[in-house]
Design an enzyme around this catalytic site. Sequence first.
Site, PDB file in Angstrom:
ATOM      1  N   GLU A 138       9.133  -4.191  13.138  1.00 16.81           N
ATOM      2  CA  GLU A 138       8.865  -3.015  12.136  1.00 16.81           C
ATOM      3  C   GLU A 138       7.651  -2.291  12.525  1.00 16.81           C
ATOM      4  O   GLU A 138       6.488  -2.732  12.521  1.00 16.81           O
ATOM      5  CB  GLU A 138       8.840  -3.680  10.732  1.00 16.81           C
ATOM      6  CG  GLU A 138       8.474  -2.308   9.866  1.00 16.81           C
ATOM      7  CD  GLU A 138       8.406  -2.843   8.259  1.00 16.81           C
ATOM      8  OE1 GLU A 138       7.617  -3.782   8.130  1.00 16.81           O
ATOM      9  OE2 GLU A 138       8.959  -2.143   7.265  1.00 16.81           O
ATOM     10  N   LYS A 172      -1.101  -7.424  -9.303  1.00 16.44           N
ATOM     11  CA  LYS A 172      -2.152  -7.610  -8.197  1.00 16.44           C
ATOM     12  C   LYS A 172      -1.931  -6.132  -7.286  1.00 16.44           C
ATOM     13  O   LYS A 172      -0.856  -6.450  -6.461  1.00 16.44           O
ATOM     14  CB  LYS A 172      -2.135  -8.871  -7.524  1.00 16.44           C
ATOM     15  CG  LYS A 172      -3.337  -9.354  -6.637  1.00 16.44           C
ATOM     16  CD  LYS A 172      -3.752  -8.551  -5.541  1.00 16.44           C
ATOM     17  CE  LYS A 172      -3.051  -8.523  -4.311  1.00 16.44           C
ATOM     18  NZ  LYS A 172      -3.482  -7.390  -3.326  1.00 16.44           N
ATOM     19  N   PHE A 225       0.850  -1.373   0.090  1.00 12.16           N
ATOM     20  CA  PHE A 225      -0.122   0.042  -0.109  1.00 12.16           C
ATOM     21  C   PHE A 225       0.857   1.222  -0.037  1.00 12.16           C
ATOM     22  O   PHE A 225       0.416   2.373  -0.350  1.00 12.16           O
ATOM     23  CB  PHE A 225      -0.831  -0.051   1.230  1.00 12.16           C
ATOM     24  CG  PHE A 225      -0.266   0.516   2.409  1.00 12.16           C
ATOM     25  CD1 PHE A 225      -0.366   1.814   2.724  1.00 12.16           C
ATOM     26  CD2 PHE A 225       0.245  -0.521   3.398  1.00 12.16           C
ATOM     27  CE1 PHE A 225       0.694   2.247   4.004  1.00 12.16           C
ATOM     28  CE2 PHE A 225       0.932  -0.201   4.561  1.00 12.16           C
ATOM     29  CZ  PHE A 225       1.099   1.225   4.830  1.00 12.16           C
ATOM     30  N   CYS A 240       9.294   2.121   3.246  1.00  5.69           N
ATOM     31  CA  CYS A 240       9.983   0.908   3.628  1.00  5.69           C
ATOM     32  C   CYS A 240      11.514   1.303   4.070  1.00  5.69           C
ATOM     33  O   CYS A 240      12.355   0.648   4.452  1.00  5.69           O
ATOM     34  CB  CYS A 240      10.097  -0.294   2.655  1.00  5.69           C
ATOM     35  SG  CYS A 240      11.022   0.425   1.189  1.00  5.69           S
ATOM     36  N   SER A 284       5.184  -6.952   3.111  1.00  2.00           N
ATOM     37  CA  SER A 284       5.893  -7.150   4.696  1.00  2.00           C
ATOM     38  C   SER A 284       6.736  -8.716   4.680  1.00  2.00           C
ATOM     39  O   SER A 284       6.499  -9.399   3.550  1.00  2.00           O
ATOM     40  CB  SER A 284       4.884  -7.408   5.636  1.00  2.00           C
ATOM     41  OG  SER A 284       3.925  -8.359   5.327  1.00  2.00           O
ATOM     42  N   GLU A 313      -5.018  -4.011  -1.920  1.00  5.49           N
ATOM     43  CA  GLU A 313      -6.368  -3.703  -1.952  1.00  5.49           C
ATOM     44  C   GLU A 313      -6.550  -2.578  -1.073  1.00  5.49           C
ATOM     45  O   GLU A 313      -7.850  -2.071  -1.186  1.00  5.49           O
ATOM     46  CB  GLU A 313      -6.905  -5.067  -1.354  1.00  5.49           C
ATOM     47  CG  GLU A 313      -6.784  -5.298   0.138  1.00  5.49           C
ATOM     48  CD  GLU A 313      -5.406  -5.835   0.398  1.00  5.49           C
ATOM     49  OE1 GLU A 313      -4.446  -5.698  -0.309  1.00  5.49           O
ATOM     50  OE2 GLU A 313      -5.365  -6.570   1.544  1.00  5.49           O
TER      51      GLU A 313
END
Length: 507
Positions: A391, A183, A159, A291, A236, A186
Amino acid sequence: MNASLPSDTQAATVKLLIDGEWVESRTTHWQNVVNPATQQVLGRVPFATAEEVNAAVAAAERAYVQWRATPIGARMRIMLKLQALIREHSKRIAAVLSAEQGKTVADAEGDIFRGLEVVEHACSVGSLQMGEFAENVAGGVDTYTLRQPIGVCAGITPFNFPAMIPLWMFPMAIVCGNTFVLKPSEQDPLSTMLLVELALEAGVPQGVLNVVHGGKEVVDAICTHPTIKAVSFVGSTAVGTHVYDLAGRHGKRVQAMMGAKNHAVVLPDANREQTLNALVGAGFGAAGQRCMATSVVVMVGESRKWIPDLKALAQQLKVNAGSEPGTDVGPVISPRAKARIEELIESGVQQGARLELDGRNVSVPGYEQGNFVGPTLFTGVTTDMRIYTEEIFGPVLVVLEVDTLDEAIALVNRNPFGNGTGLFTQSGAAARKFQSEIDVGQVGINIPIPVPVPFFSFTGSRGSKLGDLGPYGKQVVQFYTQTKTVTARWFDDASVNTGVNTTIHLR
Ligand code: NAD
């Protein structure tokens, strides 16, 4: 193309892209795409059915036959058009991206720009995809390599960079002659879909790029689909490890770029003002949801005296909706993400760290429903605390103190993640030692977020990456192609007949 945002819960459905057609999913499982500053529903995303995933892969498989035979120049010209279209529509896409992801509009433009750079690089695939040639490796024998596409490839994206990360993937895969199934996340697929629309407008043919939406079931269907040859994953560590394992067991090439805990090491000889500005920007910018965000500061020796200045600077940051001018820290992606960050902050308190700055309970006038967490700063942190080991992916900076550079390097190398790190110093010798001994993929020297430009590749070590080849740059051309080696001898009528040769030597 309509980029206006729906204003109520009758929000438009996000479509699948299968064989060049925008398809309304037949699924019964839908999820809202929500503005994290307001909770306004911006769209509804389907979790595609198994049949829809199969249809997307089948379309990509059919399209591959013609696309792999399309001249490399024709493929590059589509990328040239795509980069021009992204430039033209960048502001409009940034507004959608900021609304669905929460980052500031300036940061959303940066998200798009870093992806655009990869598209620009894709325009030079002609030289990137060239093989090698060695003449006369034996009498009259030449050896050369062909870098050929591998077939249907797939990409699964997170995301936090809904423009940049899809653009790390499909342009390079396609320009190398592959077809693709994407993909998107979402949680914020709307800006990704605007980029996909632009790809079609640029001339990406029917079936070459397909999009399915969903979560675990769709990802697992991709990882196990017999037609798919390669899977690029960014997200992740928990999910990346699963994807790497599952797709690997099903015979696919996999690259998994995963989670992080990025340390900034500060030596006392560093430029104080520049360093503190860099730490605050990299720690709290994009609400810590990069990240490559700095999440741990390691103060070496006397630099620990700067902690009060770090706190004072962090306190000045303005928490507000990403669409508001002057915002430094926008909302985090979801109420769930906010609750997790707050739970981790509480764990830091319970485990004995000093909470210098508490970002819980911030209230933003006009955006009371937003998922806001303000800049949070911990000192007195030890390596057994959850705020150090996990994290957090929010605007939380933890400070550790050590006495020497050697101790700092050992500390960073003991952490399970190895995505990015930075050293702040004026000493060339210290910088050289650090870059040599540190076991982290991306190293910044007085650079807080050292994300490489696209003619290099994004890298990562240990718990931050699985697979040897990274996204973009030369490495991704290797990832999206297979090498064929040809050894050839051509005879003419005047050739001397050397007779039967039963050895393996070429003469
Ligand atoms: P995530 O792992 O939750 O989701 C990533 C993708 O996996 C999404 O498309 C999601 O739909 C899918 N997914 C989620 N749960 C799944 C499951 N159980 N099985 C299969 N697929 C599943 O990641 P996120 O929260 O979207 O993104 C944030 C994470 O991504 C952070 O850990 C961040 O460090 C990481 N990240 C890494 C890089 C990098 O290059 N190393 C870049 C950006 C983000």
